[in-house]
Design a protein around this motif. Structure first.
Motif, PDB file in Angstrom:
ATOM      1  N   GLY A 149      -6.062   5.755   9.149  1.00 21.34           N
ATOM      2  CA  GLY A 149      -5.733   4.400   8.750  1.00 21.34           C
ATOM      3  C   GLY A 149      -4.754   3.752   9.696  1.00 21.34           C
ATOM      4  O   GLY A 149      -4.256   4.373  10.640  1.00 21.34           O
ATOM      5  N   ARG A 165      -2.975  -3.038   5.060  1.00 23.25           N
ATOM      6  CA  ARG A 165      -3.422  -1.750   5.605  1.00 23.25           C
ATOM      7  C   ARG A 165      -4.911  -1.543   5.405  1.00 23.25           C
ATOM      8  O   ARG A 165      -5.524  -2.098   4.507  1.00 23.25           O
ATOM      9  CB  ARG A 165      -2.620  -0.596   4.994  1.00 23.25           C
ATOM     10  CG  ARG A 165      -2.534  -0.637   3.491  1.00 23.25           C
ATOM     11  CD  ARG A 165      -1.546   0.366   2.943  1.00 23.25           C
ATOM     12  NE  ARG A 165      -2.086   1.697   2.945  1.00 23.25           N
ATOM     13  CZ  ARG A 165      -1.361   2.792   3.065  1.00 23.25           C
ATOM     14  NH1 ARG A 165      -0.068   2.729   3.195  1.00 23.25           N
ATOM     15  NH2 ARG A 165      -1.927   3.963   3.048  1.00 23.25           N
ATOM     16  N   VAL A 166      -5.466  -0.695   6.268  1.00 22.76           N
ATOM     17  CA  VAL A 166      -6.863  -0.269   6.183  1.00 22.76           C
ATOM     18  C   VAL A 166      -6.855   1.256   6.188  1.00 22.76           C
ATOM     19  O   VAL A 166      -6.199   1.876   7.032  1.00 22.76           O
ATOM     20  CB  VAL A 166      -7.695  -0.802   7.371  1.00 22.76           C
ATOM     21  CG1 VAL A 166      -9.125  -0.298   7.290  1.00 22.76           C
ATOM     22  CG2 VAL A 166      -7.669  -2.322   7.419  1.00 22.76           C
ATOM     23  N   GLN A 188     -11.258   1.385   2.592  1.00 23.62           N
ATOM     24  CA  GLN A 188     -10.625   0.391   1.744  1.00 23.62           C
ATOM     25  C   GLN A 188      -9.628  -0.471   2.521  1.00 23.62           C
ATOM     26  O   GLN A 188      -9.041  -0.034   3.511  1.00 23.62           O
ATOM     27  CB  GLN A 188      -9.941   1.048   0.547  1.00 23.62           C
ATOM     28  CG  GLN A 188      -8.854   2.034   0.899  1.00 23.62           C
ATOM     29  CD  GLN A 188      -8.356   2.783  -0.304  1.00 23.62           C
ATOM     30  OE1 GLN A 188      -9.094   3.091  -1.241  1.00 23.62           O
ATOM     31  NE2 GLN A 188      -7.063   3.079  -0.325  1.00 23.62           N
ATOM     32  N   VAL A 189      -9.483  -1.702   2.047  1.00 31.79           N
ATOM     33  CA  VAL A 189      -8.541  -2.661   2.607  1.00 31.79           C
ATOM     34  C   VAL A 189      -7.586  -3.061   1.485  1.00 31.79           C
ATOM     35  O   VAL A 189      -8.028  -3.343   0.361  1.00 31.79           O
ATOM     36  CB  VAL A 189      -9.269  -3.911   3.149  1.00 31.79           C
ATOM     37  CG1 VAL A 189      -8.284  -4.951   3.656  1.00 31.79           C
ATOM     38  CG2 VAL A 189     -10.249  -3.516   4.230  1.00 31.79           C
TER      39      VAL A 189
END
Length: 196
Positions: A149, A165-166, A188-189
Motif C-alpha cells: 500500500g 491511502r490505497v 481498497q481506497v
C-alpha cells in the motif's frame, strides 16, 4: 558593510541553532519534524471501500468483483526516522441477499518514508481469514497473505494526521482436506486518522 552582514548572519545562525537545542532539551520538537517519521509510537484507525476477487487454482481468471466497506486498526513504532514497524488488522464485510462474507487480514507491516514524513509505502506479511455464511451453511478458512500500500500523511494537529491511502491484500488458502485451493484479492481506497 559586508563584514556587518556576515556577522549578523553568523549571529542569526547561532541563535537558531541554540534555540533548536534548547527546545529539544526542553522536550519540544521543531515544527518541521511534526510528521510520523520524527515520532515514536503511532496508532491508526481507518475506513475504506474495497473490491474483492477470488480465483481457484483450477481457474485461469479472477471471479467476483464484490465491493463493500472495511475498517483498519493498526499500531506500532518508528524504528528510524524513515521506517516504522507495526501490526495491522483489516476487516472487510460484504452482506448480500444470498450470502455474507467477512475477509480479514492480520499482518506485521512496515511503513517506509523515503521522501520525508509525508509519503509512505507499506508492505507486510501475515494471516488471512475468510468466512462465508450462505444457504449451504457456514464456511471458514485460514490462509497466509501479503499486503502492499501507500498513503499520504497530512498533519491536522500536532500529533494527529489524516491519511488518504490505497491498500492491496493478497491471500492464499491451501487446505489438506480441500480439493480446490484458492486465492483472495482485496484492493481498497480509504482514509485513516493517525495519532503519533
Amino acid at each position: 558593510m559586508r563584514a556587518t552582514l556576515r556577522s549578523l548572519a553568523l549571529i542569526a545562525l547561532f541563535a537558531a541553532s541554540a534555540g533548536k537545542l534548547a527546545a529539544q532539551r526542553g522536550g519540544l520538537r521543531p515544527v518541521d519534524e511534526s510528521g510520523p517519521g520524527g515520532r515514536g509510537v503511532w496508532l491508526l484507525v481507518g475506513v475504506a471501500h474495497g473490491e474483492e476477487h477470488y480465483k481457484f487454482d483450477t481457474d485461469g481468471y479472477w471471479h467476483g468483483g464484490f465491493t463493500a466497506p472495511s475498517v483498519t486498526l493498526a499500531g506500532g513504532g518508528m524504528v528510524s526516522p524513515k521506517f516504522g514497524l507495526g501490526a495491522e488488522w483489516n476487516i472487510w464485510n460484504d452482506y448480500e441477499a444470498e450470502s455474507d462474507q467477512r475477509l480479514q487480514a492480520l499482518s506485521i507491516v512496515g511503513h517506509w518514508y523515503p521522501f520525508g514524513p509525508w509519503l509512505y509505502f507499506k508492505g507486510g506479511l501475515g494471516l488471512g481469514f475468510n468466512r462465508i455464511d450462505d444457504a449451504t451453511g457456514l464456511f471458514t478458512d485460514t490462509g497466509v497473505g501479503t499486503t502492499l500500500g501507500l498513503g499520504v500523511d497530512i498533519p491536522v494537529a500536532r500529533r494527529l494526521s489524516i491519511e488518504p491511502r490505497v491498500d492491496a491484500y493478497y491471500q492464499r488458502y491451501n487446505d489438506a482436506g480441500q480439493a480446490n485451493d484458492y486465492k483472495e484479492r482485496l484492493v481498497q481506497v480509504g482514509v485513516a486518522l493517525r495519532y503519533h
